[in-house]
Enzyme design. Structure first.
Site, PDB file in Angstrom:
ATOM      1  N   GLY A 211       0.825  -1.213   0.000  1.00  0.00           N
ATOM      2  CA  GLY A 211       0.000   0.000   0.000  1.00  0.00           C
ATOM      3  C   GLY A 211       0.851   1.251   0.000  1.00  0.00           C
ATOM      4  O   GLY A 211       0.542   2.232   0.685  1.00  0.00           O
TER       5      GLY A 211
ATOM      6  N   ASP B 287      -1.927  -6.795  -6.717  1.00  0.00           N
ATOM      7  CA  ASP B 287      -3.001  -6.697  -5.736  1.00  0.00           C
ATOM      8  C   ASP B 287      -2.766  -7.768  -4.672  1.00  0.00           C
ATOM      9  O   ASP B 287      -2.678  -8.959  -5.002  1.00  0.00           O
ATOM     10  CB  ASP B 287      -4.342  -6.921  -6.443  1.00  0.00           C
ATOM     11  CG  ASP B 287      -5.545  -6.645  -5.557  1.00  0.00           C
ATOM     12  OD1 ASP B 287      -5.420  -6.763  -4.322  1.00  0.00           O
ATOM     13  OD2 ASP B 287      -6.619  -6.319  -6.107  1.00  0.00           O
TER      14      ASP B 287
ATOM     15  N   VAL C 278      -6.736   8.867  10.696  1.00  0.00           N
ATOM     16  CA  VAL C 278      -5.615   9.427   9.945  1.00  0.00           C
ATOM     17  C   VAL C 278      -6.180  10.036   8.665  1.00  0.00           C
ATOM     18  O   VAL C 278      -6.949   9.391   7.948  1.00  0.00           O
ATOM     19  CB  VAL C 278      -4.565   8.347   9.595  1.00  0.00           C
ATOM     20  CG1 VAL C 278      -3.343   8.990   8.932  1.00  0.00           C
ATOM     21  CG2 VAL C 278      -4.153   7.566  10.839  1.00  0.00           C
TER      22      VAL C 278
ATOM     23  N   ARG D 220      -1.152  -1.108  -6.211  1.00  0.00           N
ATOM     24  CA  ARG D 220      -1.927  -1.388  -7.423  1.00  0.00           C
ATOM     25  C   ARG D 220      -1.828  -0.270  -8.452  1.00  0.00           C
ATOM     26  O   ARG D 220      -2.127  -0.485  -9.626  1.00  0.00           O
ATOM     27  CB  ARG D 220      -3.397  -1.615  -7.052  1.00  0.00           C
ATOM     28  CG  ARG D 220      -3.657  -2.916  -6.321  1.00  0.00           C
ATOM     29  CD  ARG D 220      -5.122  -3.089  -5.967  1.00  0.00           C
ATOM     30  NE  ARG D 220      -5.556  -2.127  -4.958  1.00  0.00           N
ATOM     31  CZ  ARG D 220      -6.808  -1.971  -4.563  1.00  0.00           C
ATOM     32  NH1 ARG D 220      -7.765  -2.697  -5.105  1.00  0.00           N
ATOM     33  NH2 ARG D 220      -7.124  -1.090  -3.637  1.00  0.00           N
TER      34      ARG D 220
ATOM     35  N   TYR E 174     -15.591  -4.375   8.950  1.00  0.00           N
ATOM     36  CA  TYR E 174     -14.288  -3.702   8.997  1.00  0.00           C
ATOM     37  C   TYR E 174     -13.636  -3.935  10.350  1.00  0.00           C
ATOM     38  O   TYR E 174     -12.450  -4.287  10.427  1.00  0.00           O
ATOM     39  CB  TYR E 174     -14.437  -2.198   8.732  1.00  0.00           C
ATOM     40  CG  TYR E 174     -13.124  -1.471   8.888  1.00  0.00           C
ATOM     41  CD1 TYR E 174     -12.085  -1.676   7.984  1.00  0.00           C
ATOM     42  CD2 TYR E 174     -12.899  -0.601   9.962  1.00  0.00           C
ATOM     43  CE1 TYR E 174     -10.857  -1.039   8.139  1.00  0.00           C
ATOM     44  CE2 TYR E 174     -11.692   0.038  10.120  1.00  0.00           C
ATOM     45  CZ  TYR E 174     -10.675  -0.179   9.209  1.00  0.00           C
ATOM     46  OH  TYR E 174      -9.450   0.449   9.368  1.00  0.00           O
TER      47      TYR E 174
END
Length: 249
Positions: A8, A57, A183, A33, A150
C-alpha cells in the site's frame, strides 16, 4: 543496508513511510496497485536509496508469490515488512451490508496480509532476523456501530499479529502492530465510494493524525536495538478518545 518492503505504498501511511525510510537509506520495495503513483514515488526517492517497484493486488495470492519470487538478488533478503495495505468499504448496519464490500475488506485486510507474510517469513527464518509491522486500527480494539465487518477484519489483524509473535518466538524475528485512530488519508474517500465531500467532513473540526505522524512512529519502532520489540501500539490524535468519540469544534 536494510531492505524494507511496504505494501500500500502509493499513498497515505505507506507513502509517508517510504519517504522516511529513504531518509534512513533503506533499500525499498514499494508495492501497490497504482503503477503511475508508484513510479512518481520512485522518481522522488531514487536519489536517496535503491527503489524497486512491485505492481500487484495483495488479494491475488498467485501475484503475491510470483512478485516476491521475482525480486532481484540484492533485494531478495527483506529485513522489514510493513503490512500496510488495507481498506474500509461502506459504513452500513450488518443487515444492509454489501457482500462485495465484506469480501474486499476481508480479502485485503486479512488474507492479503497473510499472503505477503507467508511469502516473506521463510527467508526471515532462514536468516534468523527480520521485523514485521502490521498496521491495524483502533477498530481492532473495539467495535463501533456500522463498523461490523471492517472492525472484524482489524480484530483479525490484531489476532494474527499476536499469533505471529507466539509462533515465531525464538526465530529472531520481531513482530509488532501499530494501531492508528483517525488518519487523514484516502481512507474515508474509499469507504464512501469516492464521495469527496462526505469524506472531507469526517476530518472537519479537529486535527486528525497525518500519515507522517504514523510514519515517524514506524521509523522509531524499526530503529530500536535488536533486543527491543514494540509489540503493540495504539495511536490517536488528541481530539479522539475512541473510534466514535471525537471532540469537534
Amino acid at each position: 543496508m536494510k531492505t524494507a518492503l511496504i505494501t500500500g505504498a502509493s499513498s497515505g501511511i505507506g507513502k509517508a513511510t517510504a519517504r522516511i525510510f529513504a531518509e534512513e537509506g533503506f533499500n525499498l520495495i514499494l508495492c501497490g496497485r497504482r503503477q503511475q503513483k508508484l513510479e512518481e514515488l520512485q522518481q522522488e526517492l531514487q536519489n536517496k536509496c535503491a527503489v524497486h517497484l512491485l505492481n500487484f493486488d495483495v488479494r491475488n495470492k498467485e501475484e503475491v508469490f510470483s512478485n516476491i519470487k521475482s525480486l532481484p538478488l540484492k533485494m531478495a533478503n527483506i529485513d522489514i515488512l510493513i503490512n500496510n495495505a488495507g481498506n474500509a468499504h461502506g459504513l452500513d448496519p450488518i443487515q444492509d451490508g454489501n457482500i462485495e464490500d465484506w469480501d474486499a475488506m476481508i480479502d485485503i485486510n486479512v488474507k492479503g496480509l497473510l499472503y505477503i507474510s507467508k511469502a516473506i517469513i521463510p527467508k526471515m527464518i532462514e536468516r534468523s532476523t527480520g521485523h514485521i509491522i502490521n498496521i491495524g486500527s483502533t477498530a481492532g480494539k473495539e467495535v463501533y456501530p456500522n463498523g461490523n465487518v471492517y472492525c472484524a477484519s482489524k480484530h483479525a489483524v490484531d489476532a494474527i499479529t499476536q499469533g505471529m509473535r507466539l509462533d515465531l518466538n525464538g526465530k529472531g524475528i520481531r513482530i509488532g502492530a501499530i494501531n492508528p485512530g483517525m488518519v487523514e488519508t484516502e481512507f474515508s474517500e474509499v469507504r464512501f465510494k469516492g464521495d469527496k465531500e462526505k469524506a472531507k467532513k469526517v476530518y472537519e473540526g479537529f486535527k486528525a493524525l497525518q500519515p507522517e505522524d504514523i510514519a515517524e512512529i514506524i521509523r522509531f519502532v524499526v530503529t530500536r536495538p535488536s533486543h527491543v520489540n514494540i509489540a503493540d501500539l495504539l495511536v490517536m490524535c488528541t481530539s479522539q478518545a475512541s473510534s466514535t468519540i471525537v471532540d469537534k469544534k
